[in-house]
Design a protein around this motif. Structure first.
Motif, PDB file in Angstrom:
ATOM      1  N   LEU A  51       0.640  -1.079  -0.016  1.00 55.47           N
ATOM      2  CA  LEU A  51       0.243   0.062   0.052  1.00 55.47           C
ATOM      3  C   LEU A  51       1.002   1.283   0.055  1.00 55.47           C
ATOM      4  O   LEU A  51       0.248   2.322  -0.182  1.00 55.47           O
ATOM      5  N   PHE A  52       2.009   1.272   0.230  1.00 64.94           N
ATOM      6  CA  PHE A  52       3.035   2.034  -0.106  1.00 64.94           C
ATOM      7  C   PHE A  52       3.479   2.642  -1.424  1.00 64.94           C
ATOM      8  O   PHE A  52       3.254   3.511  -2.006  1.00 64.94           O
ATOM      9  N   VAL A  58       8.351   3.775  -5.438  1.00 60.04           N
ATOM     10  CA  VAL A  58       9.534   3.759  -4.545  1.00 60.04           C
ATOM     11  C   VAL A  58       9.648   2.532  -3.831  1.00 60.04           C
ATOM     12  O   VAL A  58       8.676   2.262  -2.761  1.00 60.04           O
ATOM     13  N   THR A  59      10.277   1.574  -4.143  1.00 56.98           N
ATOM     14  CA  THR A  59      10.317   0.435  -3.663  1.00 56.98           C
ATOM     15  C   THR A  59      11.513  -0.213  -2.767  1.00 56.98           C
ATOM     16  O   THR A  59      11.766  -1.001  -2.150  1.00 56.98           O
ATOM     17  N   ALA A  60      12.534   0.916  -2.646  1.00 54.47           N
ATOM     18  CA  ALA A  60      13.848   0.364  -1.925  1.00 54.47           C
ATOM     19  C   ALA A  60      14.129   1.329  -0.874  1.00 54.47           C
ATOM     20  O   ALA A  60      15.484   1.694  -0.733  1.00 54.47           O
ATOM     21  N   SER A  61      13.278   2.034  -0.274  1.00 51.87           N
ATOM     22  CA  SER A  61      13.530   3.021   0.735  1.00 51.87           C
ATOM     23  C   SER A  61      12.906   2.723   2.051  1.00 51.87           C
ATOM     24  O   SER A  61      11.802   3.361   2.480  1.00 51.87           O
ATOM     25  N   PRO A  62      13.349   1.832   2.633  1.00 50.63           N
ATOM     26  CA  PRO A  62      12.759   1.322   3.903  1.00 50.63           C
ATOM     27  C   PRO A  62      12.881   2.462   5.062  1.00 50.63           C
ATOM     28  O   PRO A  62      13.616   3.597   4.736  1.00 50.63           O
ATOM     29  N   LYS A  63      11.898   2.404   6.009  1.00 53.03           N
ATOM     30  CA  LYS A  63      11.674   3.493   6.986  1.00 53.03           C
ATOM     31  C   LYS A  63      11.135   4.537   6.528  1.00 53.03           C
ATOM     32  O   LYS A  63      11.008   5.881   7.184  1.00 53.03           O
ATOM     33  N   SER A  64      10.676   4.550   5.016  1.00 56.04           N
ATOM     34  CA  SER A  64      10.121   5.915   4.646  1.00 56.04           C
ATOM     35  C   SER A  64       8.425   5.812   4.856  1.00 56.04           C
ATOM     36  O   SER A  64       8.027   4.745   5.347  1.00 56.04           O
ATOM     37  N   ALA A  65       7.800   6.774   5.021  1.00 56.83           N
ATOM     38  CA  ALA A  65       6.358   6.843   5.085  1.00 56.83           C
ATOM     39  C   ALA A  65       5.591   7.871   4.403  1.00 56.83           C
ATOM     40  O   ALA A  65       6.250   8.920   4.097  1.00 56.83           O
ATOM     41  N   ILE A  66       4.308   7.713   4.128  1.00 52.65           N
ATOM     42  CA  ILE A  66       3.405   8.550   3.198  1.00 52.65           C
ATOM     43  C   ILE A  66       2.442   8.828   4.496  1.00 52.65           C
ATOM     44  O   ILE A  66       1.937   7.992   4.842  1.00 52.65           O
ATOM     45  N   ILE A 125      -0.712   2.213   8.776  1.00 54.43           N
ATOM     46  CA  ILE A 125      -0.840   0.878   7.744  1.00 54.43           C
ATOM     47  C   ILE A 125       0.607   0.292   7.592  1.00 54.43           C
ATOM     48  O   ILE A 125       1.292   1.319   6.885  1.00 54.43           O
ATOM     49  N   GLY A 126       1.074  -0.609   8.061  1.00 55.62           N
ATOM     50  CA  GLY A 126       2.305  -0.956   7.916  1.00 55.62           C
ATOM     51  C   GLY A 126       2.712  -2.111   8.661  1.00 55.62           C
ATOM     52  O   GLY A 126       2.044  -2.423   9.894  1.00 55.62           O
ATOM     53  N   GLU A 127       4.075  -2.465   8.870  1.00 55.37           N
ATOM     54  CA  GLU A 127       4.673  -3.431   9.797  1.00 55.37           C
ATOM     55  C   GLU A 127       5.215  -2.546  11.069  1.00 55.37           C
ATOM     56  O   GLU A 127       5.749  -1.547  10.832  1.00 55.37           O
ATOM     57  N   ASP A 128       4.863  -3.034  12.152  1.00 59.27           N
ATOM     58  CA  ASP A 128       5.400  -2.212  13.237  1.00 59.27           C
ATOM     59  C   ASP A 128       6.021  -3.162  14.535  1.00 59.27           C
ATOM     60  O   ASP A 128       6.016  -2.805  15.823  1.00 59.27           O
TER      61      ASP A 128
END
Ligand code: GLY
Ligand code: MN
Ligand code: MN
Length: 437
Positions: A51-52, A58-66, A125-128
């Motif tokens: 859903l990001f 943008v598929t390779a930027s962990p720890k980013s958020a919208i 929405i995401g893994e936490d």
């Protein structure tokens, strides 16, 4: 308006409707971060929250958020670590940057500082599983009603999504031809797998799923991904189920090849014909479940024609024999995920269709609608574990089945975009045709 501009407008409208329906004003969609192995510090390959990547390629930027507030411009907190251990992730200038407010952060405390009290009013929405995300004070974490609403509407693809799926299929088709050539050259499964990756300059972690690369009997193991390092003395048959990705969208293609003309080559042609006949039945309003049953009857006819099972197609289906040879579902939605979500949803309130115990692995029960994209992947295999239940059935011709066993089986898989009135697009066959043009 460009296709991406139209896409993000659609995503925004779908989030507006989903948030309104579930009583949220804002959402924080977290890209996720890699998990490390137990008692270790080695990360697993990063797989971004679907859903990001729905919003942005943008598929390779962990720890980013919208962060998205209804009706407002989305804010992308793009995480760029200040880190001398790893290469920085480069983000090329691209159109999507015009559609978000971009905030570059090197620590998640900068996100929480900027959002302040807005964070506690947002759905997350995401893994936490990791800190500090695990301790954030949020209105809700992964609310199911919000996710169901989004998942239901994701089934209809935008033109930009279709463009990405076309390229993903072209990549995969190109690699499939390299794999086929490696099979014909007598290579081992591992060598074929490497030929596939090399053809499209992919590393394994970029594949949408573990490729299934099976020679001979291995074609009957539905998710075979062991890859023998030695070529067999004789490569009789080859089943490859392998995909590719483009801007986060997935291809999922299966082809089966016979080395020589004869009985197995004829069976591959028969399954291929049955699949193409089924493709003509796809049109809005038809139930995907009915397509699955219709495909079963065609496989049952092949079982009869080739002398594996005696009887009419209807009796072979009704007695469950076709399920022993074709045990998996006809297919599934495909898009941001190989097995794209929402196949059981009856509506955007989260009601679901009941699954039929007779076809427990069918992942798609919704009526066919224009704009959906799904796979059609019939198969016919010798799976001894499933045939055991019919050990005493006089209709089964065990000698004939024994002839097929050394070849494993056949599967043919394409991805279809549903058009109006059966005017569908076959992403996979079009991709192969383009390569041969
Ligand atoms: N490659 C997995 C599938 O076909 O569903
Ligand atoms: Mn599939
Ligand atoms: Mn597949």
């Amino acid at each position: 308006m460009s296709s991406y501009a139209a896409h993000i407008a659609t995503v925004q409208a779908r989030f507006d409707a989903a948030l309104a329906a579930t009583n949220f004003d804002s959402v924080l969609v977290y890209a996720g971060q890699p998990r490390v192995a137990f008692l270790d510090d080695n990360p697993a390959p990063f797989k971004v929250n679907p859903l990001f990547k729905y919003w942005l390629p943008v598929t390779a930027s962990p720890k980013s958020a919208i962060f998205y507030e209804r009706g407002q411009k989305p804010v992308l907190f793009l995480f760029q670590a200040r880190d001398f251990w790893h290469a920085p992730v480069t983000i090329e200038p691209a159109e999507w940057q015009e559609h978000v407010e971009l905030v570059v952060i090197d620590d998640l405390s900068k996100l929480t500082a900027q959002l302040g009290s807005k964070l506690q009013d947002a759905a997350f929405i995401g893994e936490d599983f990791a800190e500090p995300v695990a301790s954030w004070n949020l209105k809700a974490r992964n609310p199911q009603d919000l996710i169901d609403h989004l998942h239901f509407h994701r089934a209809l693809k935008t033109e930009w999504e279709l463009e990405n799926l076309r390229v993903a299929n072209e990549r995969a088709a190109y690699a499939h031809l390299a794999a086929r050539d490696a099979f014909l050259a007598g290579k081992s499964e591992l060598e074929i797998h490497h030929a596939y990756l090399a053809a499209i300059h992919f590393r394994e972690s970029e594949l949408p799923y573990n490729s299934i690369v099976g020679l001979n009997e291995h074609g009957a193991i539905l998710h075979y991904d062991v890859y023998e390092t030695q070529a067999p003395a004789e490569s009789r048959s080859f089943l490859i189920d392998a995909g590719a990705t483009y801007r986060g969208y997935c291809a999922d293609i299966t082809r089966t090849y016979a080395r020589n003309e004869g009985f197995f080559a004829d069976l591959v042609t028969a399954v291929d014909d049955a699949q193409q006949t089924l493709l003509k039945e796809i049109k809005p309003g038809v139930d995907y479940y009915q397509l699955h049953v219709s495909q079963h009857l065609k496989i049952a006819q092949i079982l009869s024609d080739f002398g594996f099972v005696e009887g009419s197609a209807e009796s072979i289906y009704e007695q469950g024999f076709s399920s022993a040879f074709f045990p998996h579902g006809l297919g599934h939605f495909i898009g941001l995920q190989v097995h794209d979500v929402g196949g059981f949803l009856r509506n955007d309130r989260g009601d679901t269709y009941d699954r039929d115990p007779r076809h427990p692995f069918l992942r798609l029960l919704r009526p066919v609608e224009e704009g959906q994209v799904f796979t059609i992947e019939p198969g016919l295999y010798v799976v001894d574990q499933l045939l055991e239940a019919h050990a005493d059935a006089k209709e089964l011709n065990w000698e004939r089945i024994a002839e097929l066993r050394p070849y494993g089986g056949v599967r043919i898989e394409d991805s279809i975009v549903v058009g109006a009135d059966g005017n569908n697009e076959n992403l996979t066959r079009d991709a192969f045709a383009k390569l041969q043009a």
